[in-house]
Design an enzyme around this catalytic site. Structure first.
Site, PDB file in Angstrom:
ATOM      1  N   CYS A 198     -32.456 -13.820   0.649  1.00  0.00           N
ATOM      2  CA  CYS A 198     -31.540 -13.153   1.045  1.00  0.00           C
ATOM      3  C   CYS A 198     -31.866 -11.735   1.396  1.00  0.00           C
ATOM      4  O   CYS A 198     -32.696 -11.179   0.832  1.00  0.00           O
ATOM      5  CB  CYS A 198     -30.646 -12.799  -0.273  1.00  0.00           C
ATOM      6  SG  CYS A 198     -29.517 -14.551  -0.624  1.00  0.00           S
ATOM      7  N   HIS A 199     -31.388 -11.311   2.404  1.00  0.00           N
ATOM      8  CA  HIS A 199     -31.333 -10.103   2.997  1.00  0.00           C
ATOM      9  C   HIS A 199     -30.755  -8.851   1.969  1.00  0.00           C
ATOM     10  O   HIS A 199     -29.728  -9.112   1.356  1.00  0.00           O
ATOM     11  CB  HIS A 199     -30.507  -9.559   4.174  1.00  0.00           C
ATOM     12  CG  HIS A 199     -31.220 -10.487   5.292  1.00  0.00           C
ATOM     13  ND1 HIS A 199     -30.928 -11.823   5.546  1.00  0.00           N
ATOM     14  CD2 HIS A 199     -32.273 -10.111   6.227  1.00  0.00           C
ATOM     15  CE1 HIS A 199     -31.633 -12.151   6.678  1.00  0.00           C
ATOM     16  NE2 HIS A 199     -32.611 -11.349   6.993  1.00  0.00           N
TER      17      HIS A 199
ATOM     18  N   ASP B 215     -22.593 -16.038 -22.642  1.00  0.00           N
ATOM     19  CA  ASP B 215     -23.684 -15.197 -23.533  1.00  0.00           C
ATOM     20  C   ASP B 215     -22.779 -14.442 -24.654  1.00  0.00           C
ATOM     21  O   ASP B 215     -23.070 -14.442 -26.008  1.00  0.00           O
ATOM     22  CB  ASP B 215     -24.541 -14.193 -22.858  1.00  0.00           C
ATOM     23  CG  ASP B 215     -25.329 -13.501 -23.715  1.00  0.00           C
ATOM     24  OD1 ASP B 215     -26.173 -13.933 -24.577  1.00  0.00           O
ATOM     25  OD2 ASP B 215     -25.284 -12.105 -23.763  1.00  0.00           O
TER      26      ASP B 215
END
Length: 163
Positions: free
Chosen positions: A79-80, A131
């Site tokens: 990814c950029h 979480d």
């Protein structure tokens, strides 16, 4: 693979590479993704009343999703790095499921899309929810993470069907 489509992250020789977007025009690009965290009604009630032992589940998940979207390029290898103009994470209870629906919308004016940023925000927000309340219910399910819609760029508009 869809007919007529090629995998843009593969070089002709087959190795993975980052796509060169330098020749693309900067356009407005928007992507929305969603996911679900399915849990018992009792656990959902605990989250909604703000009585989870670790604190504000929804607030923490929202912030985690936003932070993750900004770090997508650090998490997904090809990814950029992007200068997002906005990223939102919205979390809605669904009593019928029961659980939480997480949606994220990412936006940029740039040369590449923001689908991965929206999907990363949803994924990390869902993981944060898990979480924060796993001590109460370890059997929660994270499911249905998908791109809902995107606009901009060479491929134009996409809108997912029901599902």
């Amino acid at each position: 693979m869809a007919r007529g489509k090629t995998l843009t992250h593969l070089a002709p020789s087959g190795e993975a590479h980052m796509v060169d977007v330098s020749a693309k025009a900067a356009t407005e690009r928007v992507a929305t993704a969603e996911g679900r965290v399915v849990m018992s009604k009792e656990t959902l009630d605990l989250v909604l009343t703000g009585n989870a032992k670790k604190g504000d589940v929804l607030g923490a998940a929202r912030i985690a999703g936003i932070m993750a979207a900004k770090k997508t390029h650090d998490l997904i290898p090809l990814c950029h790095p992007l200068g997002l103009t906005t990223i939102s994470v919205d979390i809605e209870p669904d009593q019928a499921m029961p659980g939480l629906i997480v949606r994220s919308t990412a936006k940029i004016t740039g040369q590449t899309g923001v689908e991965m940023e929206a999907l990363t925000a949803v994924s990390v927000a869902c993981l944060t929810i898990y979480d924060m309340i796993k001590a109460v219910e370890r059997g929660m399910r994270i499911e249905g993470i998908r791109l809902i819609e995107k606009s901009g760029g060479q491929s134009g508009r996409y809108h997912a069907g029901k599902g």
